[in-house]
Design an enzyme around this catalytic site. Structure first.
Site, PDB file in Angstrom:
ATOM      1  N   HIS A 117       0.156  -5.103  -6.205  1.00  0.00           N
ATOM      2  CA  HIS A 117      -1.160  -5.080  -6.849  1.00  0.00           C
ATOM      3  C   HIS A 117      -1.007  -5.644  -8.255  1.00  0.00           C
ATOM      4  O   HIS A 117       0.109  -5.844  -8.744  1.00  0.00           O
ATOM      5  CB  HIS A 117      -1.771  -3.677  -6.862  1.00  0.00           C
ATOM      6  CG  HIS A 117      -1.006  -2.653  -7.640  1.00  0.00           C
ATOM      7  ND1 HIS A 117       0.275  -2.243  -7.307  1.00  0.00           N
ATOM      8  CD2 HIS A 117      -1.344  -1.921  -8.745  1.00  0.00           C
ATOM      9  CE1 HIS A 117       0.684  -1.315  -8.164  1.00  0.00           C
ATOM     10  NE2 HIS A 117      -0.276  -1.112  -9.044  1.00  0.00           N
ATOM     11  N   HIS A 157      -1.842  -4.517 -11.308  1.00  0.00           N
ATOM     12  CA  HIS A 157      -1.650  -3.746 -12.535  1.00  0.00           C
ATOM     13  C   HIS A 157      -0.458  -4.319 -13.301  1.00  0.00           C
ATOM     14  O   HIS A 157       0.544  -4.744 -12.694  1.00  0.00           O
ATOM     15  CB  HIS A 157      -1.396  -2.268 -12.218  1.00  0.00           C
ATOM     16  CG  HIS A 157      -2.666  -1.474 -12.092  1.00  0.00           C
ATOM     17  ND1 HIS A 157      -2.742  -0.301 -11.357  1.00  0.00           N
ATOM     18  CD2 HIS A 157      -3.912  -1.660 -12.610  1.00  0.00           C
ATOM     19  CE1 HIS A 157      -3.969   0.192 -11.438  1.00  0.00           C
ATOM     20  NE2 HIS A 157      -4.700  -0.616 -12.185  1.00  0.00           N
ATOM     21  N   HIS A 202       9.012   4.812  -8.940  1.00  0.00           N
ATOM     22  CA  HIS A 202       7.794   4.792  -9.756  1.00  0.00           C
ATOM     23  C   HIS A 202       7.569   6.154 -10.423  1.00  0.00           C
ATOM     24  O   HIS A 202       6.523   6.784 -10.286  1.00  0.00           O
ATOM     25  CB  HIS A 202       6.586   4.399  -8.895  1.00  0.00           C
ATOM     26  CG  HIS A 202       5.394   3.954  -9.695  1.00  0.00           C
ATOM     27  ND1 HIS A 202       4.387   4.808 -10.067  1.00  0.00           N
ATOM     28  CD2 HIS A 202       5.057   2.737 -10.177  1.00  0.00           C
ATOM     29  CE1 HIS A 202       3.471   4.141 -10.738  1.00  0.00           C
ATOM     30  NE2 HIS A 202       3.844   2.876 -10.820  1.00  0.00           N
ATOM     31  N   HIS A 235      -5.208   3.071  -3.646  1.00  0.00           N
ATOM     32  CA  HIS A 235      -4.816   3.221  -5.054  1.00  0.00           C
ATOM     33  C   HIS A 235      -6.100   3.096  -5.871  1.00  0.00           C
ATOM     34  O   HIS A 235      -7.207   3.083  -5.319  1.00  0.00           O
ATOM     35  CB  HIS A 235      -3.777   2.156  -5.401  1.00  0.00           C
ATOM     36  CG  HIS A 235      -3.230   2.255  -6.804  1.00  0.00           C
ATOM     37  ND1 HIS A 235      -2.872   3.445  -7.399  1.00  0.00           N
ATOM     38  CD2 HIS A 235      -2.972   1.277  -7.734  1.00  0.00           C
ATOM     39  CE1 HIS A 235      -2.424   3.206  -8.616  1.00  0.00           C
ATOM     40  NE2 HIS A 235      -2.485   1.905  -8.847  1.00  0.00           N
ATOM     41  N   ASP A 268       1.765   1.350  -5.467  1.00  0.00           N
ATOM     42  CA  ASP A 268       1.189   2.607  -5.924  1.00  0.00           C
ATOM     43  C   ASP A 268       0.151   3.094  -4.908  1.00  0.00           C
ATOM     44  O   ASP A 268      -0.654   2.309  -4.399  1.00  0.00           O
ATOM     45  CB  ASP A 268       0.504   2.420  -7.278  1.00  0.00           C
ATOM     46  CG  ASP A 268       1.499   2.075  -8.376  1.00  0.00           C
ATOM     47  OD1 ASP A 268       2.701   1.940  -8.069  1.00  0.00           O
ATOM     48  OD2 ASP A 268       1.063   1.937  -9.531  1.00  0.00           O
ATOM     49  N   ASP A 289       2.058  -3.198 -14.962  1.00  0.00           N
ATOM     50  CA  ASP A 289       3.433  -2.716 -14.828  1.00  0.00           C
ATOM     51  C   ASP A 289       4.096  -3.216 -13.553  1.00  0.00           C
ATOM     52  O   ASP A 289       5.290  -2.971 -13.338  1.00  0.00           O
ATOM     53  CB  ASP A 289       3.483  -1.185 -14.901  1.00  0.00           C
ATOM     54  CG  ASP A 289       2.615  -0.481 -13.865  1.00  0.00           C
ATOM     55  OD1 ASP A 289       1.512  -0.982 -13.588  1.00  0.00           O
ATOM     56  OD2 ASP A 289       3.034   0.568 -13.343  1.00  0.00           O
ATOM     57  N   HIS A 290       3.343  -3.949 -12.726  1.00  0.00           N
ATOM     58  CA  HIS A 290       3.903  -4.514 -11.494  1.00  0.00           C
ATOM     59  C   HIS A 290       3.916  -6.041 -11.495  1.00  0.00           C
ATOM     60  O   HIS A 290       4.485  -6.636 -10.577  1.00  0.00           O
ATOM     61  CB  HIS A 290       3.117  -4.019 -10.284  1.00  0.00           C
ATOM     62  CG  HIS A 290       3.253  -2.552 -10.049  1.00  0.00           C
ATOM     63  ND1 HIS A 290       4.041  -2.019  -9.055  1.00  0.00           N
ATOM     64  CD2 HIS A 290       2.722  -1.486 -10.712  1.00  0.00           C
ATOM     65  CE1 HIS A 290       3.990  -0.692  -9.105  1.00  0.00           C
ATOM     66  NE2 HIS A 290       3.190  -0.350 -10.102  1.00  0.00           N
TER      67      HIS A 290
END
Length: 386
Positions: free
Chosen positions: A66, A68, A334, A191, A261, A70-71
């Site tokens: 995804h 976001h 995570h 998510h 996530d 942090d990914h």
């Protein structure tokens, strides 16, 4: 080659939204013999690769769960490093370093809607030159535009046209990649934003051969023993006297399920069953008496409710899903920044992570549970004969 000889996972980052001194943002490398596939690419993934045994030049595919930050914030630096990137010039100024792409297969990126636009805008507005091509394939949900790039910006000179892959009627993206030894499918998981999980399937591998079943027949007919290699691959061999020998039937290969996530991965369950390895997030946990940051007013229920409200899972939720799909091994990742990633050398960290593991074991009731640690590396063994 009829089967993989080596399958290895290296955890490059095991943190959630905030990194810590012992955990980097989300990323892992799957090594399939000589090739490297990355799953998620958080900030500083390139640095983590340099600290590991993973070779940047071997990266062939990158799978994003995804968008976001942090990914995905580490994706552009990895692309620039892998594809011999350099800082370019503004439009209209000739740059002698700009070159036509060599005739080679592009590095493949898979991800949800927005992945292609993110990469294109990032490379364009940082004036990044590349020395080799790339392509972005997007997994489109029914509510997404079914065609187009999601942006009006012109493609980067080294971007190749990608596929927009639509879900099958069962909600799965089947065989988004299929090679001679491995196939990858994907499914949606729940998510706070559109998110997918990936299922890496090793295609059926040769079964165990019993030489006593074949050698006498080969000797009787004067057939070269080299024919055994064909039988080992499951082929049919006709001998000089008409006798037909059938190699052992193929058996299921390894299955690795890598989730992004999620507070509920149920939609992917049908294609995740009987996984050899499940990698599942466990962002928060209720750890009274173990974690000094535990709130006195919290209970297991309130922590789970709060975690789910933010789109995430607890160790117990991860364990329950592992049990549901009959996973043979569960790796938790995570983690919140408050859970230290140096449990291999620090006793307090070992106690915290040990308790997180126990919480997952309490609902899993299956095989081994491991808490991911940055730069941890382990092999995924072939399935045992059953």
């Amino acid at each position: 080659m009829s089967a993989l000889t080596s399958v290895n996972i290296t955890i490059l980052g095991s943190a959630s939204a905030q990194p810590s001194s012992t955990r980097n943002h989300s990323a892992l490398a799957l090594r399939l013999d000589g090739d490297v596939w990355l799953f998620d690419c958080g900030e500083a993934t390139q640095h983590q690769i340099q600290k590991s045994a993973v070779k940047m030049g071997k990266i062939q595919k990158i799978f994003i769960t995804h968008t976001h930050g942090d990914h995905i914030f580490g994706l552009l630096p990895v692309l620039a490093g892998r594809l011999n990137g350099a800082g370019g010039t503004i439009d209209g100024v000739e740059d002698p370093r700009a070159q036509a792409a060599p005739p080679e297969d592009p590095l493949e990126i898979y991800g949800p809607l927005g992945t292609r636009a993110y990469v294109r805008h990032g490379l364009t507005y940082t004036h990044t030159l590349l020395g080799a091509p790339y392509v972005v394939h997007e997994l489109r949900l029914p509510g997404d535009p079914q065609d187009g790039d999601g942006t009006s910006l012109a493609p980067h000179p080294l971007e190749r046209p990608g596929r927009n892959i639509l879900q099958a009627p069962d909600g799965v993206w089947h065989d988004i990649y299929k090679g001679p030894l491995v196939a990858v499918s994907a499914g949606p998981i729940l998510h706070s934003v559109p998110c997918v999980g990936y299922v890496v399937n090793e295609l059926p591998v040769p079964g165990k051969i019993d030489p006593k079943k074949y050698v006498p027949e080969l000797k009787r007919t004067g057939t070269p023993m080299s024919v055994m290699s064909r039988l080992q691959r499951g082929e049919t061999v006709t001998l000089s006297d008409g006798t037909v020998l059938q190699g052992p039937p193929r058996k299921p290969g390894r299955k690795i399920v890598i989730l992004g996530d999620t507070y509920d991965p149920s939609p992917i369950a049908p294609i995740a069953e009987d996984a050899c390895l499940l990698i599942h997030e466990a962002t928060n946990a209720h750890l009274p008496g173990v974690d000094p940051n535990t709130k006195e007013t919290d209970t297991e229920k309130t922590v789970e409710e709060r975690t789910m409200s933010r789109g995430h899972s607890t160790p117990q939720m991860a364990g329950a899903f592992a049990r549901r799909i009959r996973a043979r091994k569960l790796v938790l990742n995570h983690f919140s920044a408050r859970y230290p990633g140096n449990d291999d050398v620090d006793e307090d960290a070992r106690r915290i992570m040990g308790r997180i593991r126990e919480l997952a074991e309490s609902t899993y009731g299956g095989g081994e549970v491991v808490c991911a640690r940055d730069l941890m590396s382990f092999d995924v063994s072939p399935r045992r004969d059953e």
